[in-house]
Design a protein around this motif. Structure first.
Motif, PDB file in Angstrom:
ATOM      1  N   UNK A   1       0.850  -1.193   0.000  1.00 51.80           N
ATOM      2  CA  UNK A   1       0.000   0.000   0.000  1.00 51.80           C
ATOM      3  C   UNK A   1       0.883   1.240   0.000  1.00 51.80           C
ATOM      4  N   UNK A   2       0.604   2.172  -0.912  1.00 52.85           N
ATOM      5  CA  UNK A   2       1.329   3.443  -0.918  1.00 52.85           C
ATOM      6  C   UNK A   2       1.011   4.221   0.358  1.00 52.85           C
ATOM      7  N   UNK A   3       2.048   4.820   0.956  1.00 52.54           N
ATOM      8  CA  UNK A   3       1.833   5.502   2.230  1.00 52.54           C
ATOM      9  C   UNK A   3       0.809   6.627   2.120  1.00 52.54           C
ATOM     10  N   UNK A   4       0.643   7.195   0.927  1.00 53.27           N
ATOM     11  CA  UNK A   4      -0.351   8.251   0.717  1.00 53.27           C
ATOM     12  C   UNK A   4      -1.763   7.762   1.049  1.00 53.27           C
ATOM     13  N   UNK A   5      -1.988   6.463   0.848  1.00 49.65           N
ATOM     14  CA  UNK A   5      -3.337   5.911   1.013  1.00 49.65           C
ATOM     15  C   UNK A   5      -3.437   4.987   2.227  1.00 49.65           C
ATOM     16  N   UNK A   6      -2.531   5.150   3.169  1.00 48.11           N
ATOM     17  CA  UNK A   6      -2.537   4.300   4.356  1.00 48.11           C
ATOM     18  C   UNK A   6      -3.849   4.396   5.119  1.00 48.11           C
ATOM     19  N   UNK A   7      -4.453   5.579   5.135  1.00 49.07           N
ATOM     20  CA  UNK A   7      -5.700   5.762   5.885  1.00 49.07           C
ATOM     21  C   UNK A   7      -6.865   4.996   5.267  1.00 49.07           C
ATOM     22  N   UNK A   8      -6.693   4.504   4.042  1.00 51.67           N
ATOM     23  CA  UNK A   8      -7.766   3.738   3.400  1.00 51.67           C
ATOM     24  C   UNK A   8      -7.835   2.295   3.902  1.00 51.67           C
ATOM     25  N   UNK A   9      -6.794   1.838   4.594  1.00 52.17           N
ATOM     26  CA  UNK A   9      -6.804   0.483   5.137  1.00 52.17           C
ATOM     27  C   UNK A   9      -7.859   0.413   6.236  1.00 52.17           C
ATOM     28  N   UNK A  10      -8.784  -0.537   6.111  1.00 49.12           N
ATOM     29  CA  UNK A  10      -9.910  -0.587   7.037  1.00 49.12           C
ATOM     30  C   UNK A  10     -10.204  -2.022   7.442  1.00 49.12           C
ATOM     31  N   UNK A  11     -10.530  -2.199   8.731  1.00 48.17           N
ATOM     32  CA  UNK A  11     -10.944  -3.505   9.247  1.00 48.17           C
ATOM     33  C   UNK A  11     -12.355  -3.387   9.825  1.00 48.17           C
ATOM     34  N   UNK A  12     -13.116  -4.448   9.653  1.00 47.01           N
ATOM     35  CA  UNK A  12     -14.472  -4.491  10.203  1.00 47.01           C
ATOM     36  C   UNK A  12     -14.637  -5.735  11.064  1.00 47.01           C
ATOM     37  N   UNK A  13     -15.360  -5.579  12.164  1.00 39.21           N
ATOM     38  CA  UNK A  13     -15.540  -6.700  13.099  1.00 39.21           C
ATOM     39  C   UNK A  13     -16.562  -7.704  12.610  1.00 39.21           C
ATOM     40  N   UNK A  14     -17.364  -7.329  11.611  1.00 42.38           N
ATOM     41  CA  UNK A  14     -18.364  -8.241  11.065  1.00 42.38           C
ATOM     42  C   UNK A  14     -18.716  -7.809   9.662  1.00 42.38           C
ATOM     43  N   UNK A  15     -19.350  -8.715   8.911  1.00 40.72           N
ATOM     44  CA  UNK A  15     -19.814  -8.366   7.572  1.00 40.72           C
ATOM     45  C   UNK A  15     -20.939  -7.346   7.646  1.00 40.72           C
ATOM     46  N   UNK A  16     -21.707  -7.385   8.731  1.00 36.04           N
ATOM     47  CA  UNK A  16     -22.784  -6.408   8.895  1.00 36.04           C
ATOM     48  C   UNK A  16     -22.215  -4.992   9.014  1.00 36.04           C
ATOM     49  N   UNK A  17     -21.117  -4.867   9.772  1.00 38.50           N
ATOM     50  CA  UNK A  17     -20.466  -3.560   9.899  1.00 38.50           C
ATOM     51  C   UNK A  17     -19.944  -3.083   8.540  1.00 38.50           C
ATOM     52  N   UNK A  18     -19.397  -4.019   7.769  1.00 38.36           N
ATOM     53  CA  UNK A  18     -18.864  -3.690   6.451  1.00 38.36           C
ATOM     54  C   UNK A  18     -19.966  -3.194   5.518  1.00 38.36           C
TER      55      UNK A  18
END
Length: 378
Positions: free
Chosen positions: A361-378
């Motif tokens: 991942x390019x450091x410019x877009x590091x903030x785009x990395x996202x985790x979700x605790x469930x598929x519902x949250x996603x």
């Protein structure tokens, strides 16, 4: 952060009921019968335990096998000593579905021009792959990652930034633009338009390696890249991190994501709003581990838009497995040196056995990395 543990307990209760009626002699005969049955059962149990012990011993000795440097799993020892094959795979929408990619042990995904991503698939057992498509051109930074695994590197052409490095003797590469490799190793699929229709086969790879005279075995001093959990250990369960049932690396065009399947213990791959599949098997791509590596980058040529990604140095990232993610730091000290990943305590991380997907991942877009605790949250 949520943690869930599921425990399954099974119990077996066996009861034998024997009854007898009549005279004392009849009772004695019944007793003898019970004794005979009991003896037979004990003998059968001993034989079963003996057979079980033999199977266990056979399983644990792994005669003729060795650990795969790519997955940590037991494979044929001759195959384990073989240099892998790393090949560039197109990942634009028109290049999908790809062929043979589900057999790759490691997949690198990194950005190229226009915010698209391109894949580099690394195969240990490349001889058995029926077809790998679509094969695309090299970018400079992928060469460094191929060298980490002592891989023979396949590609169809290259960006001009990579030309000097590809000319070096220590980069054993198989370039589809070389006339001698066309129709020997690389072929065209008439059902697709160029440049998205170049492919190779297991037999073609062997022919290309033979034609170039490359060594197919690791040197005796080759050191493994990753470290994996042992067979007698529980799978790695990450703590002090984030729930990561759904993982988004944050790429802008194909917008991929991974979903953790608790039933299989694997992450299933999606992109372009659909499952990403291997056209050979029609099965969705799955991996055990995800490594996210944040790197510096720059545009090497403003006219062509060619990117260059900093592979040597250090940076941050994430390790994801079994529905959890922890922050890591990474270091790479030389072009052919392995990238090492460390947890917050400074310990090199241990991966779970299985396939790994590395997201650059390019450091410019590091903030785009996202985790979700469930598929519902996603």
């Amino acid at each position: 952060m949520k943690k869930r543990a599921i425990f399954a307990m099974t119990g077996v209760l066996c009861m034998a009921l024997f009854s007898a009626c009549g005279t004392e002699d009849t009772s004695s005969a019944a007793s003898d019968t019970v004794q005979e049955i009991s003896i037979v059962e004990v003998e059968d149990l001993a034989a079963a335990q003996s057979d079980s012990g033999a199977e266990t011993e056979a399983e644990t000795t792994h005669e003729g096998e060795a650990r795969s440097d790519l997955t940590g799993e037991w494979i044929d020892e001759e195959l384990a000593a073989q240099r892998p094959f790393a090949v560039m795979i197109g990942n634009t929408k028109i290049a999908t579905p790809q062929y043979g990619i589900g057999s790759a042990d490691i997949i690198y995904e990194a950005p190229v021009e226009g915010s698209e991503t391109r894949l580099m698939a690394i195969f240990q057992d490349y001889q058995s792959v029926e077809k790998i498509m679509s094969i695309r051109s090299c970018r400079l930074y992928y060469i460094d990652w191929a060298l980490e695994f002592d891989a023979i590197y396949g590609h169809y052409g290259q960006a001009y930034l990579a030309e000097d490095m590809l000319s070096q003797s220590y980069v054993n590469n198989l370039n589809g633009l070389e006339g001698q490799l066309e129709n020997t190793m690389y072929f065209r699929d008439s059902s697709r338009n160029a440049p998205h229709n170049a492919y190779t086969t297991g037999a073609g790879i062997l022919a290309g390696i033979s034609l170039k005279g490359y060594e197919t075995q690791h040197d005796a001093d080759y050191e493994s890249h990753y470290q994996f959990n042992e067979d007698d250990e529980n799978e790695i369960t990450l703590t002090d991190g984030e729930a990561a049932v759904v993982v988004q690396p944050g790429y802008l065009v194909n917008e991929p994501w991974f979903v953790y399947n608790a039933g299989t213990g694997l992450y299933e791959r999606y992109q372009n709003s659909a499952e990403q599949i291997d056209a050979l098997t029609d099965e969705q791509l799955t991996v055990k581990n995800i490594l996210i590596q944040v790197c510096d980058w720059y545009t090497a040529n403003t006219d062509t838009g060619y990117l260059d990604v900093e592979t040597i140095g250090s940076g941050t990232g994430w390790y994801v497995t079994n529905g959890q993610a922890i922050p890591v730091t990474w270091t790479k000290t030389s072009q052919a040196g392995a990238t090492r990943y460390y947890d917050s305590a400074g310990n090199e991380i241990t991966l779970n056995q299985g396939r790994t997907w590395v997201c650059i991942v390019q450091d410019t877009y590091e903030d785009n990395i996202t985790f979700y605790a469930s598929e519902e949250d996603f």
